[in-house]
Design a protein around this motif. Structure first.
Motif, mmCIF file in Angstrom:
data_model
loop_
_atom_site.group_PDB
_atom_site.id
_atom_site.type_symbol
_atom_site.label_atom_id
_atom_site.label_comp_id
_atom_site.label_asym_id
_atom_site.label_seq_id
_atom_site.Cartn_x
_atom_site.Cartn_y
_atom_site.Cartn_z
ATOM 1 N N VAL B 6 0.445 -0.188 -5.158
ATOM 2 C CA VAL B 6 1.296 -1.262 -4.627
ATOM 3 C C VAL B 6 2.439 -1.578 -5.574
ATOM 4 O O VAL B 6 3.040 -2.667 -5.513
ATOM 5 N N ASP B 7 2.746 -0.650 -6.450
ATOM 6 C CA ASP B 7 3.839 -0.848 -7.403
ATOM 7 C C ASP B 7 4.472 0.515 -7.716
ATOM 8 O O ASP B 7 3.850 1.549 -7.522
ATOM 9 N N GLY B 8 5.687 0.480 -8.212
ATOM 10 C CA GLY B 8 6.360 1.718 -8.593
ATOM 11 C C GLY B 8 6.833 2.494 -7.368
ATOM 12 O O GLY B 8 6.887 1.960 -6.265
ATOM 13 N N GLU B 9 7.178 3.783 -7.585
ATOM 14 C CA GLU B 9 7.638 4.590 -6.464
ATOM 15 C C GLU B 9 7.133 6.028 -6.599
ATOM 16 O O GLU B 9 6.879 6.504 -7.703
ATOM 17 N N ARG B 10 6.979 6.687 -5.494
ATOM 18 C CA ARG B 10 6.379 8.024 -5.450
ATOM 19 C C ARG B 10 7.061 8.870 -4.380
ATOM 20 O O ARG B 10 7.404 8.367 -3.310
ATOM 21 N N VAL B 11 7.144 10.156 -4.680
ATOM 22 C CA VAL B 11 7.633 11.096 -3.673
ATOM 23 C C VAL B 11 6.464 11.528 -2.789
ATOM 24 O O VAL B 11 5.393 11.877 -3.298
ATOM 25 N N GLY B 12 6.655 11.484 -1.488
ATOM 26 C CA GLY B 12 5.631 11.995 -0.564
ATOM 27 C C GLY B 12 4.398 11.136 -0.463
ATOM 28 O O GLY B 12 3.322 11.635 -0.140
ATOM 29 N N GLN B 13 4.521 9.848 -0.742
ATOM 30 C CA GLN B 13 3.367 8.944 -0.648
ATOM 31 C C GLN B 13 3.832 7.600 -0.110
ATOM 32 O O GLN B 13 4.848 7.068 -0.560
ATOM 33 N N ILE B 14 3.070 7.018 0.815
ATOM 34 C CA ILE B 14 3.449 5.746 1.436
ATOM 35 C C ILE B 14 2.189 5.016 1.873
ATOM 36 O O ILE B 14 1.148 5.645 2.074
ATOM 37 N N ASN B 15 2.304 3.691 2.025
ATOM 38 C CA ASN B 15 1.180 2.908 2.509
ATOM 39 C C ASN B 15 1.311 2.642 3.998
ATOM 40 O O ASN B 15 2.265 2.020 4.442
ATOM 41 N N GLY B 16 0.335 3.114 4.764
ATOM 42 C CA GLY B 16 0.226 2.762 6.165
ATOM 43 C C GLY B 16 -0.737 1.600 6.318
ATOM 44 O O GLY B 16 -1.327 1.119 5.334
ATOM 45 N N LEU B 17 -0.905 1.128 7.559
ATOM 46 C CA LEU B 17 -1.771 -0.029 7.783
ATOM 47 C C LEU B 17 -2.645 0.233 8.998
ATOM 48 O O LEU B 17 -2.150 0.541 10.076
ATOM 49 N N THR B 18 -3.967 0.100 8.822
ATOM 50 C CA THR B 18 -4.880 0.245 9.951
ATOM 51 C C THR B 18 -5.535 -1.101 10.219
ATOM 52 O O THR B 18 -5.555 -1.982 9.362
ATOM 53 N N VAL B 19 -6.061 -1.249 11.407
ATOM 54 C CA VAL B 19 -6.768 -2.473 11.761
ATOM 55 C C VAL B 19 -8.221 -2.123 12.032
ATOM 56 O O VAL B 19 -8.519 -1.205 12.800
ATOM 57 N N ILE B 20 -9.128 -2.820 11.369
ATOM 58 C CA ILE B 20 -10.558 -2.595 11.554
ATOM 59 C C ILE B 20 -11.136 -3.750 12.358
ATOM 60 O O ILE B 20 -10.989 -4.916 11.980
ATOM 61 N N ASP B 21 -11.768 -3.418 13.491
ATOM 62 C CA ASP B 21 -12.325 -4.465 14.347
ATOM 63 C C ASP B 21 -13.762 -4.776 13.963
ATOM 64 O O ASP B 21 -14.626 -3.895 13.996
ATOM 65 N N MET B 22 -14.030 -6.038 13.591
ATOM 66 C CA MET B 22 -15.391 -6.487 13.351
ATOM 67 C C MET B 22 -15.813 -7.297 14.574
ATOM 68 O O MET B 22 -15.051 -7.441 15.517
ATOM 69 N N ARG B 23 -17.018 -7.894 14.532
ATOM 70 C CA ARG B 23 -17.480 -8.582 15.719
ATOM 71 C C ARG B 23 -16.533 -9.722 16.116
ATOM 72 O O ARG B 23 -16.094 -9.804 17.238
ATOM 73 N N GLU B 24 -16.197 -10.593 15.157
ATOM 74 C CA GLU B 24 -15.388 -11.754 15.530
ATOM 75 C C GLU B 24 -13.950 -11.677 15.031
ATOM 76 O O GLU B 24 -13.080 -12.372 15.530
ATOM 77 N N HIS B 25 -13.721 -10.895 14.025
ATOM 78 C CA HIS B 25 -12.383 -10.795 13.463
ATOM 79 C C HIS B 25 -11.921 -9.351 13.437
ATOM 80 O O HIS B 25 -12.701 -8.433 13.599
ATOM 81 N N SER B 26 -10.633 -9.177 13.250
ATOM 82 C CA SER B 26 -10.142 -7.842 12.930
ATOM 83 C C SER B 26 -9.268 -7.958 11.692
ATOM 84 O O SER B 26 -8.547 -8.946 11.513
#
Ligand SMILES: [Ca+2]
Ligand SMILES: [Ca+2]
Ligand SMILES: [Ca+2]
Ligand SMILES: [Ca+2]
Ligand SMILES: [Ca+2]
Ligand SMILES: [Ca+2]
Ligand SMILES: [Ca+2]
Ligand SMILES: [Ca+2]
Ligand SMILES: [Ca+2]
Ligand SMILES: [Ca+2]
Ligand SMILES: [Ca+2]
Ligand SMILES: [Ca+2]
Lengths: 256, 256, 256, 256, 256, 256
Positions: B6-26
């Motif tokens: 979550v800091d600095g910079e990189r070639v060919g690397q990025i942060n994506g975001l997924t959503v995980i569904d639990m029983r009451e929350h995601s």
């Protein structure tokens, strides 16, 4: 939040029409279809088909579209291109051949470079010779696009292009009929791909002369020229890469 | 124990975001996406897709990404590269097109050589022309990355890049809102791939001139140059190997 | 009656570790992994995958391994080799990515010609850049290999190589801990493929110079040289076969 | 609203006959079959087969058709063409080999350029040597096409072409029998593809001379000439593209 | 009525051993394995695998066999041959790797031209380096082949070749033991493919010299020479076909 | 209404025998098998297999047939042909290897141009070396073909060719036995493909001389010559197409 446009004109973009069945009603719904054309050997690829999000009737329509291209442009040269067609922002399976002419217009726009009028939504299947054939749900589709245009603002240039053989099925809402009669909305009924191309682009489709050549400034003329250019440029590039190293470096430093 | 940075910079690397569904929350959850580019003919390969760990909507997004590359870079040369994209340390099926722009940025970083800011997580789908399209779960994704950054330490340069069309869906936790207002966390809302590239790299995306060429020191300029280089070097190598044996040996003893 | 070796060194052979789940316990178990490299175009083939005896997570690891090779060796030449990796004497499905680094070391030994120390068993997954990532069952794997070595006779040079990120999971049997403390058994915790290569071969992995070349007497240097040699020899052979008949016969009578 | 034609003549278009089973009756039904031929390497493609809308018996008939072409035209040259056959406006699975001769006539019309009489509907399977073989549902098919022609207007030139071996199965409605006797409708019973071709085109099929050549103005003569032309033109084009750049541009500006 | 031979010697033919499970007993059973080698590009093909009459473990053994050939013969040339292996007169699925060494010997006989002693039946799996590995059902297999030979007439030269690691599993019938002790039947226990080859052919397997060449009159020497010859003859033929027409005709009239 | 012939002789056509199981009886039944050979690269294709109308045992027989061709004809040239085999007018799945020799004779007739006697029906499987192997249902098959010939008229030249190993299974109807004894019907029991070829064609199969060449006027001699001719003519054609445009046009106007 769909990116469907109902005004202006775009290359490689067109409005198709789908029908969504609810419990008691079915509604017509616009869908944005796009295409890209570039150098390569992949042929005409429908992205939804590649990921198995289409049914067999759709795929049949796609192969007929591709055969039409072969008959039209590949009598004296092979079809060497990469083209991709996508139904943007759709997440369900696509079935039926009612968008096969729509996909074809979109592709011919990318090939010819002529933009398509975004106020026109298109439905209709196409046969191997370029004849337009009737489809189902014509009323729901017209009414659905009318509602969408009305919400975005009627311009008088908007409307739906349908197969002529579907005219006998028309039973439209009073509101739509009035809009058509008063020139606020349009219905174009056509028999051939060439008629459709001229309505969508405002340019002649292009009739071949005795030797089979299309006029330069016609949709088919430019589409064929683009196909020939892609083939010729690929051949030129291949030859340039076979030259010696120094030459290669020089050309490379000037071409990005 | 994820390797997400979550800091600095990189070639060919990025942060994506997924959503995980639990029983009451995601919950939103960061995932590290990486890519490699090298000489070859395999085209753009998503590793999860190859092993059938993706669903059709993801794959559709991937083909749209690939069509975008064709439109952008393959008007005057074919796409000849081997590129591989992977979601590192994920073991479940990946579905949905909400990471298609993220995968595209990652790949363009590998191609151009420009590093991506690791403090930025990205969500958003992309169409065939490079327009960013809205996605689902935008709040969970922003909050999830905020929690992760907070745990690792907020730098003020961190945040999430979302599609502009998702702005109307924002209903964020008070804590996140405050962090955004006080400049400790950021939300970038964008409409095109080019906007996203400039935020992630700090470098112009690159607008083509009349002849279709991109500026040399732009993302597209360098990406195109790399594609051309890979093609040219492969051609040069092929020619060198066709020379006679003695020459071959000499060049070989100097090239490892 | 397994052919697992726990002493000496071998080219193209390494000990992996699997976990077998019983009703109340799970046991670590050594497995011999081998690889061959030869002239051809088949690329890196895992034999179990070809016959559908692997699961998708294993295959994902294998493609990541292959992408690592592309990034590492195929910047200036395509990967043209035939390589096969097999889990010898295993008859069940193989799943999980915990052997992906192990498979990579085995292959790099075949490519470079440097033998691997057979007293070391390896577990750990690898990302596209060569970073080692944590895996499950680390205690069972260490204890399993310890028991196997003890049965065959502890040499003091034996042990298990694990991902550094797994150190916090260690909860080993008293007997194993004592053996480690007294130098009868070893645990190596590593972060990168290069660290692992140096422990397994006793030779530098090889850091590229500014022009991207690896030192000649390093693992990467020799692996790259072998790849280049396979490509060059194939090209030379192709040319020799295009010469005239008499020459062909002569060279043929001397080359077996 | 089918586009089936029952008058005049067309290149690459023919009427086939399907049987639809209802609870108590079965009805014959005309279907329009079309084909396109162009430059390429795809061979003979039935579009329905490609999208899995055909059954194995149909596909067997298609391969036999293709083998017939090989025997007939590929003794001294390979078959290098792209040809596509489609059953227009059909949406159900197609099974059975009773249209294999029909598909063959359609394709030979596209190849030879000789139009087919649209008043004739055809049923019959074909073997690898061009013999016509009997099929089922012959009465329903004849009566179905008779009804369709009567609705569109009997011309006296209309009728159905059937395998000679099916003559013993004929048990036609009184109305059809009368129409046949009075010359208002016709039944042609044939044994070979060549007989069928002559009835459909009014042109000799073409008997090869001792050296295996077909007369120029015969169906087989022109079909073979077209195949040779496609092959030769493709070869010429390939050579022209290998010439230098200036030449390429000149020819390109004259060829659309 | 099986064509299994238990006397004399044959090129490309060997006796394998299968185990048939009945309700209370299981019986060993000989099976004739054959192979052909010819010019082509198909590689090593097991016919049963092609028609899906084998299980994954068998196929794994086959790929290991093929990798062994690559390591052994394809260091300085690619493997360019067509080879087919079949289990003659078997109609059930084949599973297990216990015949992988048997298939390898059969293939090496076809390649080298050295005949195999038909009195010897072989069981044992092989690893990627040519080590023989233990298999199951060793007693049933030996007893089964003994019974078969006894029925056909014991010659004193007959027997079974097994992996050395299976010696500890031997618990043979009294009758077989006596036959072995009295020299009427034999059991050969081996560790490597090379040992097996020498027993089956009576010819040295062939140890490579420092430059990697095998002795001319050894199994590996002749196998490698055959592979080289197939490659060279294919290259010569290709060149001869590129010569002019008159030459072609002349050579053609003399070569059948 | 089958097109099975029981008199005269034909190139590329032969009678096979199937067994149809009814509730209490099973009946032998003749089936017409045909083959075509032409220029191309598709190899030997069984049409039923392509459309998945065959079972694995049939396909195994087909691959063995193809391997036999490789051993026999492809020692000094690759097999480059397109050949298609079909069971005419069959609509059920075909399983079993009892027609593999029959298919082989049919193909060798097409290749050699020697016609096959249509009065002979053939059953028997073949191994990779051309040995005929026993099959099931031999009595039903003989009796079935006898009934068929009797219905069409016994000529004294008709009969069934069976594997010699099936002689011990013969238990024929009294009527058939009498016909055989009185010379009205025949049973040929054979051991090799070569024996079968000579009975079917009346021409020597052809024994290779020391250099591996077959006599010119033998089945194998002409089959090999045809294979060589197809390869040579394809090479000549390829060269002719590479000549300049004017030449191309001239040759084209004379070759149909
Ligand atoms: Ca360059
Ligand atoms: Ca450049
Ligand atoms: Ca060298
Ligand atoms: Ca070197
Ligand atoms: Ca030679
Ligand atoms: Ca030699
Ligand atoms: Ca040009
Ligand atoms: Ca032009
Ligand atoms: Ca010739
Ligand atoms: Ca000859
Ligand atoms: Ca010409
Ligand atoms: Ca001509």
């Amino acid at each position: 939040i769909l990116r469907v446009e109902v005004d202006g004109e775009r290359v490689g973009q067109i409005n198709g029409l789908t029908v969504i069945d609810m419990r008691e009603h079915s509604f017509g719904h616009p869908v944005r279809i796009t295409s890209n054309v570039y150098m390569g050997q992949e042929g005409v690829v429908n992205i939804e088909r590649e990921v198995k999000l289409t049914g067999p009737i759709h795929n049949k329509g796609l192969l007929i579209l591709s055969s039409y291209l072969g008959k039209k442009y590949a009598q004296d040269m092979p079809l060497t291109l990469s083209a991709r067609i996508a139904f943007e922002q759709t997440y369900e399976e696509i079935e039926g051949d009612s968008a096969s002419s729509t996909e074809l217009y979109c592709l011919l726009s990318s090939l010819s470079g002529y933009p398509l009028k975004q106020g026109i939504a298109v439905t209709g299947s196409v046969d191997q010779f370029g004849n337009i054939q009737p489809i189902g749900g014509v009323n729901e589709k017209i009414e659905g696009f009318f509602r969408y245009c009305k919400f975005r603002g009627l311009t008088g240039k908007q409307g739906v292009m349908i197969p002529k053989q579907n005219l006998i099925h028309l039973m439209l809402d009073h509101e739509v009929l009035e809009a058509v009669e008063s020139g606020k909305f349009n219905i174009w009924a056509i028999e051939t791909v060439d008629e459709g191309l001229e309505i969508l682009t405002g340019v002649p489709a292009g009739t071949p002369d005795e030797s089979g050549k299309y006029p330069e400034d016609s949709v088919h003329g430019r589409a064929k020229a683009k196909l020939r250019l892609l083939m010729e440029e690929a051949a030129k590039l291949k030859k340039a890469l076979q030259k010696d190293e120094k030459d290669g470096k020089e050309s490379s430093s000037n071409d990005n």
